[in-house]
Design a protein around this motif. Sequence first.
Motif, mmCIF file in Angstrom:
data_model
loop_
_atom_site.group_PDB
_atom_site.id
_atom_site.type_symbol
_atom_site.label_atom_id
_atom_site.label_comp_id
_atom_site.label_asym_id
_atom_site.label_seq_id
_atom_site.Cartn_x
_atom_site.Cartn_y
_atom_site.Cartn_z
ATOM 1 N N GLU A 105 0.836 -1.202 0.000
ATOM 2 C CA GLU A 105 0.000 0.000 0.000
ATOM 3 C C GLU A 105 0.868 1.249 0.000
ATOM 4 O OE1 GLU A 105 -3.008 2.518 2.911
ATOM 5 O OE2 GLU A 105 -2.142 0.624 3.603
ATOM 6 N N ARG A 106 0.515 2.219 -0.813
ATOM 7 C CA ARG A 106 1.211 3.505 -0.839
ATOM 8 C C ARG A 106 0.329 4.564 -0.208
ATOM 9 N NH1 ARG A 106 2.365 4.524 -6.411
ATOM 10 N NH2 ARG A 106 0.527 5.859 -6.584
ATOM 11 N N ASP A 107 0.899 5.247 0.778
ATOM 12 C CA ASP A 107 0.206 6.346 1.451
ATOM 13 C C ASP A 107 1.203 7.482 1.575
ATOM 14 O OD1 ASP A 107 -1.324 8.063 2.934
ATOM 15 O OD2 ASP A 107 -1.617 6.715 4.634
ATOM 16 N N GLY A 108 1.080 8.477 0.695
ATOM 17 C CA GLY A 108 2.071 9.545 0.659
ATOM 18 C C GLY A 108 3.396 9.003 0.161
ATOM 19 N N GLY A 109 4.453 9.226 0.944
ATOM 20 C CA GLY A 109 5.776 8.774 0.546
ATOM 21 C C GLY A 109 6.210 7.483 1.189
ATOM 22 N N THR A 110 5.294 6.786 1.877
ATOM 23 C CA THR A 110 5.637 5.560 2.587
ATOM 24 C C THR A 110 4.794 4.406 2.085
ATOM 25 O OG1 THR A 110 6.328 6.755 4.584
ATOM 26 C CG2 THR A 110 5.725 4.444 4.868
ATOM 27 N N LEU A 111 5.410 3.227 2.021
ATOM 28 C CA LEU A 111 4.713 2.006 1.659
ATOM 29 C C LEU A 111 4.430 1.183 2.911
ATOM 30 C CD1 LEU A 111 6.793 0.892 -1.480
ATOM 31 C CD2 LEU A 111 4.805 2.424 -1.375
ATOM 32 N N TYR A 112 3.360 0.399 2.860
ATOM 33 C CA TYR A 112 2.983 -0.476 3.970
ATOM 34 C C TYR A 112 2.629 -1.855 3.426
ATOM 35 C CZ TYR A 112 2.522 3.923 6.513
ATOM 36 O OH TYR A 112 2.765 5.152 7.074
ATOM 37 N N ASN A 113 2.974 -2.867 4.199
ATOM 38 C CA ASN A 113 2.582 -4.244 3.903
ATOM 39 C C ASN A 113 1.184 -4.432 4.489
ATOM 40 O OD1 ASN A 113 2.274 -7.033 3.758
ATOM 41 N ND2 ASN A 113 4.380 -7.471 4.345
ATOM 42 N N THR A 114 0.188 -4.534 3.626
ATOM 43 C CA THR A 114 -1.200 -4.353 4.049
ATOM 44 C C THR A 114 -2.097 -5.495 3.588
ATOM 45 O OG1 THR A 114 -0.971 -1.938 4.000
ATOM 46 C CG2 THR A 114 -3.198 -2.806 3.824
ATOM 47 N N LEU A 115 -3.062 -5.839 4.443
ATOM 48 C CA LEU A 115 -4.179 -6.696 4.056
ATOM 49 C C LEU A 115 -5.417 -5.825 3.905
ATOM 50 C CD1 LEU A 115 -3.986 -9.874 6.356
ATOM 51 C CD2 LEU A 115 -3.386 -9.693 3.940
ATOM 52 N N LEU A 116 -6.048 -5.897 2.735
ATOM 53 C CA LEU A 116 -7.312 -5.208 2.500
ATOM 54 C C LEU A 116 -8.431 -6.238 2.440
ATOM 55 C CD1 LEU A 116 -6.419 -2.585 -0.273
ATOM 56 C CD2 LEU A 116 -6.687 -2.182 2.182
ATOM 57 N N THR A 117 -9.528 -5.954 3.131
ATOM 58 C CA THR A 117 -10.690 -6.833 3.122
ATOM 59 C C THR A 117 -11.857 -6.113 2.464
ATOM 60 O OG1 THR A 117 -9.976 -7.925 5.155
ATOM 61 C CG2 THR A 117 -12.281 -8.189 4.523
ATOM 62 N N PHE A 118 -12.406 -6.738 1.430
ATOM 63 C CA PHE A 118 -13.572 -6.235 0.712
ATOM 64 C C PHE A 118 -14.785 -7.084 1.098
ATOM 65 C CE2 PHE A 118 -9.827 -5.263 -1.715
ATOM 66 C CZ PHE A 118 -10.054 -4.047 -2.337
ATOM 67 N N ASP A 119 -15.938 -6.440 1.318
ATOM 68 C CA ASP A 119 -17.138 -7.224 1.597
ATOM 69 C C ASP A 119 -17.833 -7.601 0.297
ATOM 70 O OD1 ASP A 119 -18.578 -4.991 0.761
ATOM 71 O OD2 ASP A 119 -19.357 -4.501 2.740
ATOM 72 N N ASP A 120 -18.967 -8.294 0.402
ATOM 73 C CA ASP A 120 -19.651 -8.787 -0.783
ATOM 74 C C ASP A 120 -20.406 -7.697 -1.536
ATOM 75 O OD1 ASP A 120 -21.560 -8.444 1.161
ATOM 76 O OD2 ASP A 120 -22.270 -10.510 1.133
ATOM 77 N N ASN A 121 -20.335 -6.479 -1.031
ATOM 78 C CA ASN A 121 -20.844 -5.326 -1.768
ATOM 79 C C ASN A 121 -19.716 -4.570 -2.471
ATOM 80 O OD1 ASN A 121 -23.100 -3.606 -2.529
ATOM 81 N ND2 ASN A 121 -22.229 -2.066 -1.147
#
Length: 345
Positions: A105-121
């Motif tokens: 994930e990129r947020d500004g000038g920093t990257l993060y090792n991220t889990l994103l969860t999407f719902d069924d919508n």
Amino acid sequence: MGDVFPKVRVAAFHVASPFLDRDACVEKCCKLIADAAAEGAKLIVFPETFIPGYPFWIWTHTPATGGPFFFELFANSVEVDSDATRAIGEAARKAGAYVVVGVSERDGGTLYNTLLTFDDNGDIVARHRKLQPTCVERTVWGRGDGSGLRVIDTPFGKLGGLICWEHSMDLARYALTSQGEQIHIATWPAGSALSHDPSSGVFDDLSEAAARHHAAAGQCFVINVQSRIDKATLERLGFADRPEMMREGGGWSAIIGPFGNIMEGPHRDDEKMLIADLDLADIVNFKYVSDSAGHYARPDVLRLAVDYREQEIATSFEAGPDTTAPQGESAAWPLRRDETNDNGE
């Protein structure tokens, strides 16, 4: 007659990423979501930083020679509320399934090792940033905070997750257990394909032990999903003909029951979709023996303190300092696909 406990079909993808190609990764992700939906899966899980791929070079290259790869990683990382996340959200909506995908994930000038969860919508309902990047991962990723250390309610149970060596952080695991986690997502890279590293020979054993222990200790299901390395990645990193440094394949993926039992898998090396049907009544059968956040806890002796607030880098004191107020609030999840950003777009 009593309560009836949920059942859900889950899918875990043991797959390689189109290396450092965000668009190709998103396209592959959406196709695989549709494939899993065709099998009836209502929870679909991808490996650690599937988009745009894990930065394997941090373990094989010097910081100077890895610099160009970092630039590509930065340029291909995922911003929340972007074309990439909207495409995955739409795929989740069409599939009628929850989707958990690892991203850089990129947020500004920093990257993060991220889990994103999407719902069924298709909405992003959770974001977990790895609390502490492991060893040389700190050269590419920043640290997460407690705002992502929460479980979410789904139609099929309470869902949480951790990334790779976070599973060695017993307090982080118990933070999820204490919230009643029932299905746990455990994502990892293909560490066993890094053949130059003496520890790669036991990487699969370590991740298996961590996943099965968390299942039994937390009385929950664990979807343990790892990536693999393909030929194209080997070529990009300069190891196509150097199996002593890095090999094709790798990874250890399995779906694990609350007794620590392997329900599906384990699977290594080749690409595969693992499918299993989870019956949350199985958790009840183990709670008779142990409930780590209930009758088997001893809060009079041992207690966990957790800061679930988002840690902000700046605080406004325009109205005067308030030393009693929390310094920052949790992120406003879920993020609806139809919400506008600050620019009204």
